[in-house]
Design an enzyme around this catalytic site. Structure first.
Site, PDB file in Angstrom:
ATOM      1  N   HIS A   7       0.819  -1.213   0.000  1.00 17.47           N
ATOM      2  CA  HIS A   7       0.000   0.000   0.000  1.00 17.47           C
ATOM      3  C   HIS A   7       0.848   1.255   0.000  1.00 17.47           C
ATOM      4  O   HIS A   7       2.047   1.216   0.272  1.00 17.47           O
ATOM      5  CB  HIS A   7      -0.974   0.020   1.189  1.00 17.47           C
ATOM      6  CG  HIS A   7      -0.314   0.052   2.543  1.00 17.47           C
ATOM      7  ND1 HIS A   7      -0.105  -1.065   3.303  1.00 17.47           N
ATOM      8  CD2 HIS A   7       0.171   1.085   3.277  1.00 17.47           C
ATOM      9  CE1 HIS A   7       0.476  -0.729   4.451  1.00 17.47           C
ATOM     10  NE2 HIS A   7       0.663   0.571   4.459  1.00 17.47           N
ATOM     11  N   HIS A  80       4.100   7.316   3.389  1.00 17.89           N
ATOM     12  CA  HIS A  80       5.021   6.175   3.299  1.00 17.89           C
ATOM     13  C   HIS A  80       4.569   5.213   2.206  1.00 17.89           C
ATOM     14  O   HIS A  80       3.439   5.308   1.719  1.00 17.89           O
ATOM     15  CB  HIS A  80       5.126   5.442   4.643  1.00 17.89           C
ATOM     16  CG  HIS A  80       3.865   4.775   5.095  1.00 17.89           C
ATOM     17  ND1 HIS A  80       2.903   5.404   5.851  1.00 17.89           N
ATOM     18  CD2 HIS A  80       3.390   3.513   4.888  1.00 17.89           C
ATOM     19  CE1 HIS A  80       1.915   4.562   6.101  1.00 17.89           C
ATOM     20  NE2 HIS A  80       2.175   3.412   5.525  1.00 17.89           N
ATOM     21  N   GLU A 129       7.795   1.387   4.846  1.00 15.78           N
ATOM     22  CA  GLU A 129       7.253   0.423   5.800  1.00 15.78           C
ATOM     23  C   GLU A 129       7.455  -0.970   5.212  1.00 15.78           C
ATOM     24  O   GLU A 129       7.216  -1.175   4.025  1.00 15.78           O
ATOM     25  CB  GLU A 129       5.749   0.681   6.007  1.00 15.78           C
ATOM     26  CG  GLU A 129       5.071  -0.326   6.930  1.00 15.78           C
ATOM     27  CD  GLU A 129       3.560  -0.080   7.093  1.00 15.78           C
ATOM     28  OE1 GLU A 129       2.973   0.684   6.298  1.00 15.78           O
ATOM     29  OE2 GLU A 129       2.988  -0.672   8.018  1.00 15.78           O
TER      30      GLU A 129
HETATM   31 CO    CO Z   1       1.188   1.639   6.178  1.00 17.37          CO
END
Ligand code: CO
Length: 135
Positions: A7, A80, A129
């Site tokens: 994502h 992110h 991440e």
């Molecule tokens: Co995230």
């Protein structure tokens, strides 16, 4: 070692306001209910796309880690990007061996699996991440 892009994280002052144009202008119906992740100081929801997800996060609590980011980006901004890995502990070791700055110990993320964050200075200003793939 790196798996699929899972994502793109977008930090916003209000998830409710932020998802509105995705629903109304883009016609996206796959928007999950907003949930709270108290340990990480955020509320979140996912916008499901054929190719992956957008993750909207808004601050939760006075010590939310995204408050500083929103002070600099009051309307919200891309925050992110998240890649999946098979083993978060192996990924953390690898990152540290390569000299990257891992920002925290593995902890439970929005998908219910362990995540770590890598300092943006190691990736040309982009916060990374890494999340363990859901089993
Ligand atoms: Co995230």
């Amino acid at each position: 070692m790196i798996g699929p892009l899972n994502h793109i994280g977008i930090a916003v002052p209000s998830i409710k306001d932020a998802v509105k144009p995705y629903r109304e202008i883009l016609g996206i119906t796959g928007i999950t209910k907003t949930k709270t992740l108290p340990a990480q100081g955020v509320r979140f929801c996912f916008v499901n796309l054929p190719s992956g997800q957008l993750e909207f996060i808004e601050p939760y609590g006075d010590n939310s880690p995204i408050l500083k980011f929103l002070a600099k980006n009051p309307k919200g901004a891309q925050h992110h990007i998240c890649f999946e890995v098979q083993d978060i502990h192996a990924a953390k070791r690898h990152m540290e061996e390569q000299g990257a700055t891992v920002l925290s110990e593995p902890r439970i993320g929005a998908h219910g699996t362990l995540v770590i964050f890598i300092h943006p200075k190691d990736f040309t200003g982009v916060l990374i991440e890494l999340m363990e793939s859901p089993k």
